[in-house]
Write a protein that holds these residues in place. Structure first.
Motif, mmCIF file in Angstrom:
data_model
loop_
_atom_site.group_PDB
_atom_site.id
_atom_site.type_symbol
_atom_site.label_atom_id
_atom_site.label_comp_id
_atom_site.label_asym_id
_atom_site.label_seq_id
_atom_site.Cartn_x
_atom_site.Cartn_y
_atom_site.Cartn_z
ATOM 1 N N PHE A 94 -26.017 -26.209 49.199
ATOM 2 C CA PHE A 94 -25.961 -26.796 47.867
ATOM 3 C C PHE A 94 -24.988 -27.967 47.917
ATOM 4 N N THR A 95 -25.502 -29.169 47.695
ATOM 5 C CA THR A 95 -24.674 -30.373 47.671
ATOM 6 C C THR A 95 -24.839 -31.011 46.304
ATOM 7 N N LEU A 96 -23.732 -31.278 45.634
ATOM 8 C CA LEU A 96 -23.766 -31.802 44.276
ATOM 9 C C LEU A 96 -24.660 -33.036 44.167
ATOM 10 N N ASN A 97 -25.609 -32.987 43.209
ATOM 11 C CA ASN A 97 -26.541 -34.073 42.900
ATOM 12 C C ASN A 97 -27.476 -34.441 44.053
ATOM 13 N N ASP B 58 -25.132 -24.498 39.514
ATOM 14 C CA ASP B 58 -26.305 -24.621 38.655
ATOM 15 C C ASP B 58 -27.318 -25.453 39.446
ATOM 16 N N TYR B 59 -28.510 -24.880 39.700
ATOM 17 C CA TYR B 59 -29.468 -25.582 40.550
ATOM 18 C C TYR B 59 -30.904 -25.261 40.158
ATOM 19 N N GLU B 60 -31.811 -26.120 40.651
ATOM 20 C CA GLU B 60 -33.248 -25.930 40.485
ATOM 21 C C GLU B 60 -33.829 -25.597 41.849
ATOM 22 N N MET B 61 -34.832 -24.701 41.874
ATOM 23 C CA MET B 61 -35.476 -24.319 43.133
ATOM 24 C C MET B 61 -36.929 -24.778 43.127
ATOM 25 N N PHE B 62 -37.361 -25.308 44.279
ATOM 26 C CA PHE B 62 -38.722 -25.806 44.458
ATOM 27 C C PHE B 62 -39.344 -25.153 45.692
ATOM 28 N N THR C 74 -29.040 -29.370 43.425
ATOM 29 C CA THR C 74 -27.805 -28.877 42.826
ATOM 30 C C THR C 74 -27.377 -29.801 41.694
ATOM 31 N N LYS C 75 -27.408 -29.254 40.470
ATOM 32 C CA LYS C 75 -27.055 -30.025 39.281
ATOM 33 C C LYS C 75 -25.558 -30.009 38.998
ATOM 34 N N VAL D 42 -39.970 -23.959 40.727
ATOM 35 C CA VAL D 42 -40.283 -22.575 40.427
ATOM 36 C C VAL D 42 -39.237 -21.917 39.522
ATOM 37 N N SER D 43 -38.006 -22.441 39.502
ATOM 38 C CA SER D 43 -37.001 -21.802 38.655
ATOM 39 C C SER D 43 -35.764 -22.670 38.469
ATOM 40 N N ASP D 44 -35.056 -22.383 37.372
ATOM 41 C CA ASP D 44 -33.698 -22.872 37.125
ATOM 42 C C ASP D 44 -32.775 -21.705 37.425
ATOM 43 N N ASN D 45 -31.652 -21.969 38.077
ATOM 44 C CA ASN D 45 -30.785 -20.890 38.534
ATOM 45 C C ASN D 45 -29.316 -21.203 38.285
ATOM 46 N N LYS D 46 -28.558 -20.143 38.022
ATOM 47 C CA LYS D 46 -27.111 -20.236 37.927
ATOM 48 C C LYS D 46 -26.545 -19.067 38.722
ATOM 49 N N ILE D 47 -25.554 -19.362 39.549
ATOM 50 C CA ILE D 47 -24.857 -18.316 40.289
ATOM 51 C C ILE D 47 -23.365 -18.488 40.048
ATOM 52 N N GLU D 48 -22.711 -17.390 39.714
ATOM 53 C CA GLU D 48 -21.260 -17.383 39.574
ATOM 54 C C GLU D 48 -20.694 -16.455 40.639
#
Length: 139
Positions: free
Chosen positions: A76-79, A116-120, A99-100, A126-132
């Motif tokens: 995950f790399t920002l933007n 906060d990221y989108e998966m393709f 990675t948003k 296919v999805s919007d995702n958030k991981i804490e």
């Protein structure tokens, strides 16, 4: 020096306006080297197969490596959009993550990381995702 820690992973995946959340809490290790955080923990799948996890991160980049019943390395790399091979017992998938946002909050006794990221898959979202990820040190 590796410090004992409790590692809590909370995730939310939204597909077609329907969300599914997960939460995992594990004992593990955490340390900082060259201004990067490293967290290690194991988890058991429903079939009692172990998955070893390594999370390497800073304020702009996260690398999640999983080995065991599932093998993958997600970056995950920002933007930015990164491609990863996600290997499961059912086969391999080439996925992309955009990675948003990455938010890192460091305190003396704990670390909190939010991504906060989108998966393709095959170019289709296919999805919007958030991981804490919350790491609390056992002093």
């Amino acid at each position: 020096m590796k410090n004992d820690a409790i590692i809590k992973i909370s995730g939310l995946q939204v597909v077609d306006d329907s969300g599914e959340s997960i939460e995992t809490i594990s004992a593990g290790k955490h340390y900082i080297k060259n201004e990067k955080h490293y967290a290690f923990y194991d988890e058991l799948e429903e079939n009692n197969k172990k998955i070893s996890n390594i999370i390497k991160f800073d304020k702009d980049f996260i690398e999640v490596t999983r080995k065991g019943a599932v093998n993958t390395k997600l970056n995950f790399t920002l933007n930015k959009t990164n491609q990863s091979l996600y290997s499961t017992p059912f086969g391999d998938m080439l996925i992309e993550v955009f990675t948003k946002n990455i938010s890192l909050n460091e305190k003396e006794s704990d670390v909190n990381l939010l991504v906060d990221y989108e998966m393709f898959i095959d170019g289709d979202k296919v999805s919007d995702n958030k991981i804490e990820i919350n790491i609390q040190h056992n002093n």
